[in-house]
Write an enzyme that holds these catalytic residues in place. Sequence first.
Site, PDB file in Angstrom:
ATOM      1  N   VAL A  88      -5.750  42.857 -23.596  1.00  0.00           N
ATOM      2  CA  VAL A  88      -4.580  43.685 -23.273  1.00  0.00           C
ATOM      3  C   VAL A  88      -5.007  44.851 -22.383  1.00  0.00           C
ATOM      4  O   VAL A  88      -6.196  45.112 -22.222  1.00  0.00           O
ATOM      5  CB  VAL A  88      -3.885  44.215 -24.559  1.00  0.00           C
ATOM      6  CG1 VAL A  88      -3.331  43.053 -25.360  1.00  0.00           C
ATOM      7  CG2 VAL A  88      -4.830  45.043 -25.378  1.00  0.00           C
ATOM      8  N   GLU A 160     -15.358  41.308 -19.142  1.00  0.00           N
ATOM      9  CA  GLU A 160     -15.090  40.426 -18.006  1.00  0.00           C
ATOM     10  C   GLU A 160     -15.500  41.122 -16.717  1.00  0.00           C
ATOM     11  O   GLU A 160     -15.154  42.270 -16.505  1.00  0.00           O
ATOM     12  CB  GLU A 160     -13.592  40.091 -17.993  1.00  0.00           C
ATOM     13  CG  GLU A 160     -13.229  39.023 -17.002  1.00  0.00           C
ATOM     14  CD  GLU A 160     -14.178  37.847 -17.046  1.00  0.00           C
ATOM     15  OE1 GLU A 160     -14.145  37.108 -18.046  1.00  0.00           O
ATOM     16  OE2 GLU A 160     -14.982  37.673 -16.112  1.00  0.00           O
ATOM     17  N   PHE A 161     -16.237  40.411 -15.865  1.00  0.00           N
ATOM     18  CA  PHE A 161     -16.694  41.013 -14.606  1.00  0.00           C
ATOM     19  C   PHE A 161     -15.980  40.454 -13.391  1.00  0.00           C
ATOM     20  O   PHE A 161     -16.401  40.688 -12.266  1.00  0.00           O
ATOM     21  CB  PHE A 161     -18.207  40.814 -14.450  1.00  0.00           C
ATOM     22  CG  PHE A 161     -19.017  41.569 -15.471  1.00  0.00           C
ATOM     23  CD1 PHE A 161     -19.196  42.938 -15.364  1.00  0.00           C
ATOM     24  CD2 PHE A 161     -19.580  40.922 -16.555  1.00  0.00           C
ATOM     25  CE1 PHE A 161     -19.933  43.653 -16.304  1.00  0.00           C
ATOM     26  CE2 PHE A 161     -20.322  41.618 -17.505  1.00  0.00           C
ATOM     27  CZ  PHE A 161     -20.501  42.985 -17.374  1.00  0.00           C
ATOM     28  N   GLY A 270     -10.916  54.169   0.785  1.00  0.00           N
ATOM     29  CA  GLY A 270     -11.131  54.512  -0.628  1.00  0.00           C
ATOM     30  C   GLY A 270     -11.002  53.277  -1.498  1.00  0.00           C
ATOM     31  O   GLY A 270     -10.386  52.305  -1.094  1.00  0.00           O
ATOM     32  N   CYS A 275      -9.754  49.038 -12.375  1.00  0.00           N
ATOM     33  CA  CYS A 275     -10.970  49.312 -13.159  1.00  0.00           C
ATOM     34  C   CYS A 275     -11.788  50.521 -12.728  1.00  0.00           C
ATOM     35  O   CYS A 275     -12.192  51.313 -13.577  1.00  0.00           O
ATOM     36  CB  CYS A 275     -11.868  48.088 -13.137  1.00  0.00           C
ATOM     37  SG  CYS A 275     -11.251  46.782 -14.179  1.00  0.00           S
ATOM     38  N   PHE A 276     -12.064  50.651 -11.423  1.00  0.00           N
ATOM     39  CA  PHE A 276     -13.060  51.649 -11.017  1.00  0.00           C
ATOM     40  C   PHE A 276     -12.706  53.063 -11.483  1.00  0.00           C
ATOM     41  O   PHE A 276     -13.491  53.735 -12.146  1.00  0.00           O
ATOM     42  CB  PHE A 276     -13.246  51.632  -9.495  1.00  0.00           C
ATOM     43  CG  PHE A 276     -14.090  50.501  -8.991  1.00  0.00           C
ATOM     44  CD1 PHE A 276     -14.576  49.534  -9.850  1.00  0.00           C
ATOM     45  CD2 PHE A 276     -14.418  50.396  -7.647  1.00  0.00           C
ATOM     46  CE1 PHE A 276     -15.357  48.480  -9.397  1.00  0.00           C
ATOM     47  CE2 PHE A 276     -15.197  49.355  -7.174  1.00  0.00           C
ATOM     48  CZ  PHE A 276     -15.661  48.395  -8.051  1.00  0.00           C
ATOM     49  N   GLN A 277     -11.500  53.481 -11.112  1.00  0.00           N
ATOM     50  CA  GLN A 277     -11.088  54.846 -11.449  1.00  0.00           C
ATOM     51  C   GLN A 277     -11.051  55.032 -12.960  1.00  0.00           C
ATOM     52  O   GLN A 277     -11.573  56.000 -13.506  1.00  0.00           O
ATOM     53  CB  GLN A 277      -9.698  55.082 -10.822  1.00  0.00           C
ATOM     54  CG  GLN A 277      -9.008  56.339 -11.228  1.00  0.00           C
ATOM     55  CD  GLN A 277      -9.470  57.520 -10.383  1.00  0.00           C
ATOM     56  OE1 GLN A 277     -10.422  57.423  -9.616  1.00  0.00           O
ATOM     57  NE2 GLN A 277      -8.810  58.630 -10.533  1.00  0.00           N
ATOM     58  N   ARG A 345      -2.450  48.440  -8.405  1.00  0.00           N
ATOM     59  CA  ARG A 345      -2.891  49.517  -9.306  1.00  0.00           C
ATOM     60  C   ARG A 345      -3.967  50.376  -8.631  1.00  0.00           C
ATOM     61  O   ARG A 345      -4.945  49.877  -8.129  1.00  0.00           O
ATOM     62  CB  ARG A 345      -3.397  48.923 -10.624  1.00  0.00           C
ATOM     63  CG  ARG A 345      -2.253  48.419 -11.489  1.00  0.00           C
ATOM     64  CD  ARG A 345      -2.735  47.796 -12.773  1.00  0.00           C
ATOM     65  NE  ARG A 345      -3.393  46.528 -12.519  1.00  0.00           N
ATOM     66  CZ  ARG A 345      -3.933  45.769 -13.492  1.00  0.00           C
ATOM     67  NH1 ARG A 345      -3.897  46.171 -14.749  1.00  0.00           N
ATOM     68  NH2 ARG A 345      -4.502  44.625 -13.195  1.00  0.00           N
TER      69      ARG A 345
END
Length: 484
Positions: A88, A160-161, A270, A275-277, A345
Amino acid sequence: MVVKNVCCIGAGYVGGPTCSVIAWKCPDIKVHVVDKSEMRIKQWNSDKLPIYEPGLDDVVKECRGKNLFFSCDIEKGIKEADLIFISVNTPTKTFGIGKGRAADLKFVEACARKIAEVAEGHKIVVEKSTVPVRAAESISHILSANTRPDVSFQVLSNPEFLAEGTAVTNLLYPDRVLIGGEESAGGDEAVAELMWIYTHWVPKEKIVTTSTWSSELSKLASNAFLAQRVSSINAISAVCEATGADVSQVAAAVGLDSRIGPNFLQASVGFGGSCFQKDLLNLVYIAECLNLPEVAMYWQQVTDMNEYQRTRFAKRIVECLFNTVTDKTLAVFGFAFKKNTGDTRESPAIYVCSHLLEEGARLNIYDPKVEPKQIEHDLTSSSVTDDPERVQTLFSTYSDPYEAAKDAHAIVVLTDWDEFKNFDYKKMLDSMKRPAFIFDGRKMLDHSALIKLGFHTETVGKRFARNALLRASGEHFPAFSWTP
Ligand code: UDX
Ligand code: ADP
């Protein structure tokens, strides 16, 4: 125990593709993907899947109805399963303690409580969602505090990658599969069960087992390292623009060092994505909570640099357009956070567009995959504007890039979709206002061809001498000064 039934709670960007590939590669396992959103499940059961991911349609078509099922019957999914993935969403908190930084675990917790409520017998619960370190421990606490004597659990971490746009390939040929488990006989057994699933298609040497906490932290650290590389090259791009160096040449030279390597050195407007942020902020928050302020500041700077890059690009557009974009029309190419996905996102496009809208620009937005409704939602959300009604009047979405560019003062490229390279820019130029500008935020177009056509061309990490000559001779437009 041999895993025969797998349930995945959460049919999103992670759960959907991951479990589709598991079903495809493990015909001996029944995979049940459940979600509380009826709309999402309806889409997974239709011809138009809720997410765009190259190769995914074929995988789903091959298995759906055979050993892959999508439904809203969460309780049935949990009851029948030997192993349950929790996939989720874990968004950044927008309120309370840790607001803007900590991951909101309310959805993960709701799943743990649901599992505790309805599960029978022994279950392996696998945390797939990106979570802060020690989340598995919280899940274990909730499960053990709420279970009946005939029910038992083992909780594993299996981050998960996969990257969006290449999810199916990443799942089929992973660099590694990471499984973290409790250091006990029960934990080892559960790890072996999950390993068995992956060995259907992943070589054993690529499956790495660790403690639960190491596994959780490895996921955060991997994303933080990747984001850091993008911010590092973007920081260098600012130096290039100020000095006349070309960031692509610098990146190529740096990447030839085998200790550094060539990947993830593409300067851009940018980084974005879910995920990153989120993971960086999560890491910062964890470091602060652990009383490690220097560590927190270090990782905070990676996200600050990303914000600087987006803002710098937007400001450069305004400055090049003679210091005002009010009532000027700008064609925006790309709204997704990267190519081959419809996901927006944390897309840099949201921030760059918001900045331009704030300045009164009119935006004609074209993206091959993002739904107009999503663009509208992103640009009018309270996190980016105080005045959604005004913003609403300033942008339109287009399904034809040539229509979007008609009568525009400039084209702004914000996503690296391959198709943008093949557009007929001469045709676009002929329909645009003069002088016509193009701002390539992905450093992906043929800049000398564009300059030859007559576009004033600007990109990340490079300044064009020919533009400067044109500027000096006043051939196409009045001189202007731009201070980096
Ligand atoms: C990332 C991780 O790669 C993946 O392992 C993890 O599971 C989830 O987060 P994702 O967000 O899907 O995947 O995309 P990724 O390819 O990593 O790109 C992230 C952002 O960085 C995009 O906006 C991309 O355009 C940008 N980027 C990437 C650059 O600007 N330059 C680069 O060199 C690489
Ligand atoms: P990710 O990128 O992490 O996969 P998404 O937002 O794409 O995130 O998907 C997460 C999915 O999880 C959504 O479809 C959401 O409806 C679903 N979800 C969230 N909480 C629950 C829950 N308690 N039970 C079932 N599904 C849930």
